[in-house]
Design an enzyme around this catalytic site. Structure first.
Site, PDB file in Angstrom:
ATOM      1  N   LYS A  51     -43.968   0.856 126.575  1.00 14.81           N
ATOM      2  CA  LYS A  51     -42.728   0.061 126.592  1.00 14.81           C
ATOM      3  C   LYS A  51     -41.679   0.765 127.423  1.00 14.81           C
ATOM      4  O   LYS A  51     -41.737   2.000 127.630  1.00 14.81           O
ATOM      5  CB  LYS A  51     -42.186  -0.174 125.171  1.00 14.81           C
ATOM      6  CG  LYS A  51     -41.851   1.097 124.366  1.00 14.81           C
ATOM      7  CD  LYS A  51     -40.491   1.708 124.620  1.00 14.81           C
ATOM      8  CE  LYS A  51     -40.213   2.931 123.743  1.00 14.81           C
ATOM      9  NZ  LYS A  51     -39.057   3.736 124.186  1.00 14.81           N
ATOM     10  N   SER A  57     -46.825   5.566 119.540  1.00 13.26           N
ATOM     11  CA  SER A  57     -46.484   4.446 118.649  1.00 13.26           C
ATOM     12  C   SER A  57     -47.366   3.241 118.936  1.00 13.26           C
ATOM     13  O   SER A  57     -47.818   2.546 118.025  1.00 13.26           O
ATOM     14  CB  SER A  57     -45.013   4.058 118.835  1.00 13.26           C
ATOM     15  OG  SER A  57     -44.181   5.141 118.509  1.00 13.26           O
ATOM     16  N   SER A  58     -47.617   2.987 120.215  1.00 16.15           N
ATOM     17  CA  SER A  58     -48.446   1.843 120.591  1.00 16.15           C
ATOM     18  C   SER A  58     -49.881   2.052 120.109  1.00 16.15           C
ATOM     19  O   SER A  58     -50.524   1.109 119.609  1.00 16.15           O
ATOM     20  CB  SER A  58     -48.419   1.666 122.108  1.00 16.15           C
ATOM     21  OG  SER A  58     -49.143   0.531 122.492  1.00 16.15           O
ATOM     22  N   ASP A  95     -40.432   2.914 116.253  1.00 11.89           N
ATOM     23  CA  ASP A  95     -40.759   1.891 117.245  1.00 11.89           C
ATOM     24  C   ASP A  95     -42.203   1.401 117.160  1.00 11.89           C
ATOM     25  O   ASP A  95     -42.659   0.663 118.026  1.00 11.89           O
ATOM     26  CB  ASP A  95     -40.367   2.326 118.669  1.00 11.89           C
ATOM     27  CG  ASP A  95     -41.019   3.622 119.099  1.00 11.89           C
ATOM     28  OD1 ASP A  95     -41.813   4.163 118.315  1.00 11.89           O
ATOM     29  OD2 ASP A  95     -40.728   4.073 120.219  1.00 11.89           O
TER      30      ASP A  95
HETATM   31  O1  C5P Z   1     -39.016   7.266 113.847  1.00 14.38           O
HETATM   32  P1  C5P Z   1     -39.435   8.334 114.781  1.00 14.38           P
HETATM   33  O2  C5P Z   1     -40.377   9.306 114.144  1.00 14.38           O
HETATM   34  O3  C5P Z   1     -39.970   7.815 116.070  1.00 14.38           O
HETATM   35  O4  C5P Z   1     -38.113   9.114 115.167  1.00 14.38           O
HETATM   36  C1  C5P Z   1     -38.141  10.404 115.731  1.00 14.38           C
HETATM   37  C2  C5P Z   1     -36.776  11.038 115.581  1.00 14.38           C
HETATM   38  O5  C5P Z   1     -35.839  10.415 116.456  1.00 14.38           O
HETATM   39  C3  C5P Z   1     -36.155  10.923 114.210  1.00 14.38           C
HETATM   40  O6  C5P Z   1     -36.587  11.956 113.363  1.00 14.38           O
HETATM   41  C4  C5P Z   1     -34.672  11.030 114.511  1.00 14.38           C
HETATM   42  O7  C5P Z   1     -34.311  12.371 114.726  1.00 14.38           O
HETATM   43  C5  C5P Z   1     -34.567  10.312 115.843  1.00 14.38           C
HETATM   44  N1  C5P Z   1     -34.216   8.901 115.700  1.00 14.38           N
HETATM   45  C6  C5P Z   1     -32.928   8.543 115.326  1.00 14.38           C
HETATM   46  N2  C5P Z   1     -32.598   7.220 115.194  1.00 14.38           N
HETATM   47  C7  C5P Z   1     -33.504   6.265 115.466  1.00 14.38           C
HETATM   48  C8  C5P Z   1     -34.816   6.602 115.874  1.00 14.38           C
HETATM   49  C9  C5P Z   1     -35.136   7.938 115.981  1.00 14.38           C
HETATM   50  O8  C5P Z   1     -32.077   9.412 115.080  1.00 14.38           O
HETATM   51  N3  C5P Z   1     -33.154   4.993 115.360  1.00 14.38           N
END
Ligand code: C5P
Length: 291
Positions: free
Chosen positions: A12, A111-112, A144
């Site tokens: 993406k 993620s994908s 995501d």
């Molecule tokens: O959800 P994911 O594991 O992909 O997110 C990785 C990191 O990115 C989170 O631990 C956070 O530090 C940051 N993040 C955030 N706000 C979001 C998505 C991600 O602060 N909406």
């Protein structure tokens, strides 16, 4: 006995990424237009030695990229284990991932892959989980991951996991450029929060015929990795380029081109100027027929 399945796991780009507020759980509330592109990993799933029913389940996972872990820390393996918590599976599940999407790139590759595992197992075992049930599982795996259950540009909110309206867009010709370093996503969000507190200038918006380009993570990431703003400014002076933006938390910058024919010569100039060890890719966004 289910036949093996091969799935395409698209990358993406974020055409827009606006950060609204920092939340009590440490995440940030977003409003982002996610768009699938024609770059994809390929996932092979073989459940011929697995069956629906109480475990244990062994996951035999291999990956074409030796830099990626193949144990339970890999998001694809975690996705299989999470699916099996909801729909008990026994035996051995064999998964092989052919990576094409670089990591630490802001392109959502891991993620994908995870979303494809959920969708693939749902199909292989005919468990008929509808999108809302898959979204709940996907959101546990990452902010995501739910987007990748869709195959169309989608407005995402919450921490990114709430799927909103889909958007019809034409296929947009792309050149993707990634320097030979990754950007750590948690660091990028922290840097954004620190920059906002010190009232650094906001991200600029580019207006194109079909919509806008905007990424709030770009100024804080650009402030640390100075070659990235240099790349973006240079791209915007090139006649082939309609717009350029960092994707997600970087380190990939995408250029939207006026025409696909122009991509190879532009890529050659990028590599000559910035380095032959930079990763580049020519393709397009996944458009919609009516887009
Ligand atoms: O959800 P994911 O594991 O992909 O997110 C990785 C990191 O990115 C989170 O631990 C956070 O530090 C940051 N993040 C955030 N706000 C979001 C998505 C991600 O602060 N909406």
């Amino acid at each position: 006995m289910p036949a093996p399945l091969t799935l395409s796991c698209p990358a993406k780009i974020n055409l827009t990424l606006r950060i609204l507020t920092r939340r009590a759980d440490g995440y940030h509330d977003l409003d982002s237009l996610f768009c699938p592109i024609t770059l994809a990993d390929t996932l092979h799933l073989d459940a011929s030695r697995a069956a629906l029913g109480p475990g244990p389940l062994a996951v035999a996972f291999t990956c074409s990229d030796p830099d990626l872990p193949v144990d339970d820390s890999n998001l694809a393996v975690r996705a299989a284990r999470l699916f099996a918590e909801h729909q008990p599976l026994s035996g051995t599940l064999t998964m092989h991932l052919e990576k094409a999407i670089p990591h630490g790139a802001g392109l959502g590759g891991g993620s994908s892959d995870a979303a494809a595992v959920l969708q693939g197992l749902n199909k292989l075992f005919n468990t008929r989980l509808a999108e809302p049930a898959l979204v709940v599982m996907a959101a546990v795996l990452g902010s995501d991951v739910p987007f990748f259950l869709r195959d169309q540009a989608t407005h995402c909110t919450g921490r990114g996991e709430i799927l909103g309206a889909t958007v019809s867009l034409p296929p947009l010709p792309l050149l993707l450029i990634k320097p030979p370093f990754p950007v750590d996503t948690p660091w990028a969000y922290q840097a954004f929060a620190a920059a906002r507190a010190s009232s650094q200038p906001p991200a600029e918006t580019q207006i194109l015929p079909w919509g806008t380009l905007h990424n709030d993570l770009e100024p804080p990431v650009h402030a640390k990795f100075l070659v990235l703003p240099e790349l973006k400014s240079w791209l915007l002076t090139q006649p082939e380029v309609a717009g350029a933006l960092m994707s997600g938390s970087g380190s990939t910058t995408f250029a939207i081109l006026h025409s696909a024919q122009a991509a190879p010569t532009l890529r050659d100039r990028v590599r000559a100027r910035f380095g032959r060890n930079w990763w580049t890719w020519i393709g397009a966004t996944v458009g919609t027929p009516e887009g």
